[in-house]
Design an enzyme around this catalytic site. Structure first.
Site, PDB file in Angstrom:
ATOM      1  N   LYS A 203     -15.413  69.147  96.368  1.00  0.00           N
ATOM      2  CA  LYS A 203     -16.444  69.151  97.410  1.00  0.00           C
ATOM      3  C   LYS A 203     -16.389  70.484  98.136  1.00  0.00           C
ATOM      4  CE  LYS A 203     -16.692  64.169  98.052  1.00  0.00           C
ATOM      5  NZ  LYS A 203     -16.692  63.020  98.963  1.00  0.00           N
TER       6      LYS A 203
ATOM      7  N   GLU B 249     -21.988  63.872  91.411  1.00  0.00           N
ATOM      8  CA  GLU B 249     -22.731  62.870  92.187  1.00  0.00           C
ATOM      9  C   GLU B 249     -23.648  63.612  93.173  1.00  0.00           C
ATOM     10  OE1 GLU B 249     -19.645  60.604  94.169  1.00  0.00           O
ATOM     11  OE2 GLU B 249     -19.111  62.299  95.452  1.00  0.00           O
TER      12      GLU B 249
ATOM     13  N   GLU C 247     -11.753  55.744  92.677  1.00  0.00           N
ATOM     14  CA  GLU C 247     -11.688  56.889  93.596  1.00  0.00           C
ATOM     15  C   GLU C 247     -10.992  56.487  94.895  1.00  0.00           C
ATOM     16  OE1 GLU C 247     -15.505  58.748  94.004  1.00  0.00           O
ATOM     17  OE2 GLU C 247     -14.965  59.816  95.833  1.00  0.00           O
TER      18      GLU C 247
ATOM     19  N   HIS D 155     -26.717  52.859 103.739  1.00  0.00           N
ATOM     20  CA  HIS D 155     -25.743  53.235 102.708  1.00  0.00           C
ATOM     21  C   HIS D 155     -24.383  52.815 103.249  1.00  0.00           C
ATOM     22  CE1 HIS D 155     -25.001  55.427  99.031  1.00  0.00           C
ATOM     23  NE2 HIS D 155     -24.034  56.121  99.597  1.00  0.00           N
TER      24      HIS D 155
ATOM     25  N   LYS E  71     -19.518  51.528  96.179  1.00  0.00           N
ATOM     26  CA  LYS E  71     -18.703  51.737  97.371  1.00  0.00           C
ATOM     27  C   LYS E  71     -18.117  50.386  97.768  1.00  0.00           C
ATOM     28  CE  LYS E  71     -18.873  55.390  99.155  1.00  0.00           C
ATOM     29  NZ  LYS E  71     -18.158  56.665  98.840  1.00  0.00           N
TER      30      LYS E  71
END
Ligand code: MUC
Ligand code: MG
Length: 373
Positions: A273, A327, A224, A22, A169
């Site tokens: 978060k 997410e 973001e 990732h 990303k």
């Protein structure tokens, strides 16, 4: 005399494999490391929590090892002998004695909420004031590092009706190559999906001004954290100029950060978060600041496993409006589980359990197998 006194707080570091590498701007994950927190109480109830970050110290100020050490040596001992049923008093005690450490505190707060929910027979969402739904929309992150692979992955997610929101990303590569990658994916998916990007602070303002315009003009719905959390003036200017809305993620390391970002007009969306605010109760304070300031909400993740994901979900499901969804896909990035029943994803949504506490049970054998020794 209360029967719910805290008897012990134990932490276990667990390393779990991921389905694929990732790739983020600051780190490529080959596995994920969770810190599992077990709060045992005198009434026989155990609460479980999770404190998870990304890439050791690559993302935030706390690493799995520092989280474990700080809970074992500082935070845990402060709570032993305290009443587990009084979460306000317990968390105040930690906040008075320890600065920061929101990841560690979030794991502890989650475990206390889990224990109290089990004690009262209520899901954590009900302890937090009550849910307004039973499930949450969940985005997926495309981060294989390869455009064709990302498109194929997105097509499969659409086919199986698991995700229709994709976050890409970017920021590790050269900016024009990144923009080409994003635009190719948006063109392939068209109106069938919402495509967003997360730059993880990689650009400077001069690059971001042009890149945000190109992204907005090519149908990207959200950008973001394009620049450093430290560059507040730049974030304000970008928020005024970008045709696509700007979301603050790394910029929020506390509830107080959320307030000053809102006051400065530095973002039009906040990524919530639990880890960066100090727990499921703490993150709702940031949500309330955003709501009062007219800032839209998104349910973010630190790529937690099942425990941290459901701790987040129980908080997010109490919110009136999560305009940008969530997410909360962390468990789906892992090939292994350490709980007996995995969270349920169906029809683009994550179901939020109605069973007491977080709604999860540790699988002791799997936990022992993956625990770092
Ligand atoms: C981040 O910065 O938002 C969330 C999803 C993902 O793929 O990475 C994380 C961290
Ligand atoms: Mg982010």
């Amino acid at each position: 005399m209360s029967h719910s006194l805290i008897e012990s707080i134990q932490t276990v570091i667990v390393d779990l494999p991921t389905i694929r590498p990732h790739k983020l701007a600051m780190h490529t994950m080959q596995q994920q490391t969770l810190v599992i927190i077990r709060v045992r109480c005198a009434d026989g109830i155990e609460g479980i929590g999770e404190a998870t970050t990304i890439g050791g110290l690559a993302y935030g100020n706390e690493s799995p090892e520092s989280i474990k050490t700080n809970i074992d040596s500082h935070l845990g001992p402060l709570l032993v002998g305290q009443d587990a049923a009084n979460i306000n008093a317990a968390m105040l005690r930690l906040d008075k004695a320890a600065k920061g450490n929101t990841f560690a505190k979030s794991g502890i707060e989650s475990a206390l909420l889990d224990a109290q929910g089990k004690r009262l027979g209520l899901p954590v969402s009900e302890l937090l004031g009550g849910r307004v739904g039973d499930s949450l929309e969940v985005a997926w992150t495309l981060a294989s590092g390869d455009t064709a692979k990302d498109i194929a992955e997105a097509e499969r997610m659409l086919d199986i009706r698991r995700h229709r929101i994709f976050k890409l990303k970017i920021g590790a590569g050269e900016v024009n190559a990144d923009l080409k990658h994003v635009i190719a994916i948006k063109q392939a998916l068209g109106e069938r999906a919402s495509v967003r990007v997360d730059v993880n602070q990689a650009w400077d303002e001069s690059v971001a001004l042009r890149a945000c315009r190109i992204l907005g003009d090519n149908g990207i719905d959200l950008i973001e954290q394009p620049i450093s959390r430290i560059n507040r003036g730049g974030q304000v200017r970008l928020n005024q100029r970008s045709p696509a809305p700007i979301m603050a993620d790394e910029s929020i390391e506390s509830v107080e950060d959320a307030f000053s970002l809102a006051a400065d007009g530095a973002a039009s969306i906040f990524a919530l978060k639990i880890a960066k605010n100090g727990g499921p109760r703490a993150v709702l304070r940031t949500a309330q600041i955003a709501e009062a300031a007219g800032i839209a909400l998104y349910g973010g993740t630190m790529l937690e496993g099942a425990i941290g994901t459901l701790a987040s979900a129980h908080a997010f499901v109490t919110l009136n409006k999560l305009t940008w969804g969530t997410e909360l896909f962390g468990p789906l990035l892992l090939t292994e589980e350490i709980v007996t029943e995995a969270p349920v994803y169906c029809d683009f949504q994550l179901e939020v359990p109605r069973t007491p506490g977080l709604g999860l049970t540790l699988d002791e054998e799997r936990l022992a197998f993956f625990a770092r020794t």
